[in-house]
Design a protein around this motif. Structure first.
Motif, PDB file in Angstrom:
ATOM      1  N   PHE A 102       0.866  -1.170   0.000  1.00 45.01           N
ATOM      2  CA  PHE A 102       0.000   0.000   0.000  1.00 45.01           C
ATOM      3  C   PHE A 102       0.907   1.225   0.000  1.00 45.01           C
ATOM      4  O   PHE A 102       1.701   1.405   0.922  1.00 45.01           O
ATOM      5  CB  PHE A 102      -0.879   0.030   1.246  1.00 45.01           C
ATOM      6  N   LYS A 103       0.779   2.059  -1.025  1.00 47.59           N
ATOM      7  CA  LYS A 103       1.582   3.281  -1.080  1.00 47.59           C
ATOM      8  C   LYS A 103       0.697   4.470  -0.759  1.00 47.59           C
ATOM      9  O   LYS A 103      -0.333   4.677  -1.404  1.00 47.59           O
ATOM     10  CB  LYS A 103       2.213   3.437  -2.462  1.00 47.59           C
ATOM     11  N   PHE A 104       1.113   5.232   0.235  1.00 45.52           N
ATOM     12  CA  PHE A 104       0.316   6.384   0.667  1.00 45.52           C
ATOM     13  C   PHE A 104       0.854   7.674   0.067  1.00 45.52           C
ATOM     14  O   PHE A 104       2.039   7.795  -0.244  1.00 45.52           O
ATOM     15  CB  PHE A 104       0.339   6.479   2.197  1.00 45.52           C
ATOM     16  N   LYS A 105      -0.032   8.656  -0.042  1.00 50.06           N
ATOM     17  CA  LYS A 105       0.343   9.955  -0.581  1.00 50.06           C
ATOM     18  C   LYS A 105       1.448  10.580   0.268  1.00 50.06           C
ATOM     19  O   LYS A 105       2.305  11.299  -0.227  1.00 50.06           O
ATOM     20  CB  LYS A 105      -0.890  10.870  -0.593  1.00 50.06           C
ATOM     21  N   GLU A 106       1.404  10.293   1.559  1.00 48.13           N
ATOM     22  CA  GLU A 106       2.369  10.863   2.497  1.00 48.13           C
ATOM     23  C   GLU A 106       3.741  10.202   2.388  1.00 48.13           C
ATOM     24  O   GLU A 106       4.587  10.353   3.276  1.00 48.13           O
ATOM     25  CB  GLU A 106       1.828  10.732   3.923  1.00 48.13           C
TER      26      GLU A 106
END
Length: 277
Positions: A102-106
DNA sequence: CCTTGTGTTCTCCG
DNA sequence: CCGGAGAACACAAG
């Protein structure tokens, strides 16, 4: 895993589609460009509530079960590189065993890794979530898990007390390590038939469940071989284990009896033949 | 062969 | 023959 709360999931990369169940709910589509707005746990299942789309009326949830070797690992921005040094525990986090990213914007990432692939993730709706929750018994550390609730649950059970403790329908969340430790703490043999326990023994087992699980939580779990939490940190309960993994050793309590290792409920089971009646 | 969590299947019994 | 309880099995990989 609280650190992923309210972070925006930009992308979900799936390296191994076999660890995703219930694929009809289009895993990626349900998650990308949304946030996790709440995270809960029931037994050994994690429940991530997914932010609703603008026109949606129903909520969806990401469920995660770790099985034996599954783990969720969080990497913050500066560590979120795939270089050799990022994966300090190479057996657990090698590229080969990392199934979902899961890649987050942050700039943070959450990895779902699992060597033996007993664990899985799935996206479910409200109704499906209700169905799954219905299979869980009491949360042992909740206030609603009282002695009288426990007495009613164990009453008339013809199975062994160990199998009873391992059964998630009766009490949720106890696995093989804690079942053995609870029964040692209680002084009750794992192979005893549950309904044969005296009122006093039932009370002692009840108190032992609370005591052992509280202590395990305070110490952040048990690292027996390679368990680590979402920060990559080992659990500290191993030093308090009194019977699990000690088959053949002298009992730490009575210093007389031997710790026996037998098979109960299809699982390796350790107990002191002297301390446990 | 061993390890474990859980979903499925089998078996027993009234 | 039905239903429930409990046991047994299957799975995975190191």
């Amino acid at each position: 895993m609280g650190k992923v709360l309210n972070k925006l999931v930009l992308r979900v990369e799936i390296n191994n589609v076999n660890v995703i169940r219930n694929r009809k709910n289009s895993f990626k589509k349900a998650l990308e460009r949304r946030r996790f707005v709440n995270i809960e746990r029931r037994g050994k299942m994690l429940i991530f509530e997914i932010e609703k789309g603008k026109k949606e009326t129903k909520r969806y949830f990401l469920l995660a079960r770790m099985g034996m070797t599954g783990r969720l690992v969080y990497f913050s921005e500066e560590d979120a590189l795939w270089g050799e040094n990022s994966f300090k525990n190479k057996k657990s986090f090698s590229h080969k065993h990392c199934h979902i990213i899961f890649k987050f914007k942050e700039d943070a990432v959450m990895l779902f890794c699992d060597i033996r692939r007993f664990g899985y993730m799935e996206v479910v709706g409200e109704k499906e979530l209700e169905d799954r929750l219905a299979h869980f018994g009491s949360e042992p550390l909740s206030d609603s898990f009282t002695l009288s609730v426990f007495r009613n649950t164990i009453k008339n059970k013809k199975t062994t007390v160990k199998a009873f403790l391992l059964n998630q329908r009766y009490v949720a969340g106890i696995g093989n390590i804690y079942a053995d430790e609870i029964l040692f703490e209680a002084g009750v043999r794992p192979c005893r038939v549950a309904s044969s326990l005296s009122a006093e023994e039932v009370k002692v087992v009840y108190k032992s469940i609370k005591k052992i699980l509280r202590k395990a939580v305070v110490n952040r779990g048990t690292t027996f071989s390679d368990y680590v939490d979402s920060d990559g940190k080992e659990g500290g309960f191993k030093k308090y284990l009194k019977v699990y993994g000690r088959g053949g050793e002298k009992c730490l309590n009575c210093k007389a009896g031997n710790i026996k290792k037998i098979r109960v409920a299809g699982r390796g089971t350790c107990f002191c033949e002297y301390c446990q009646k």
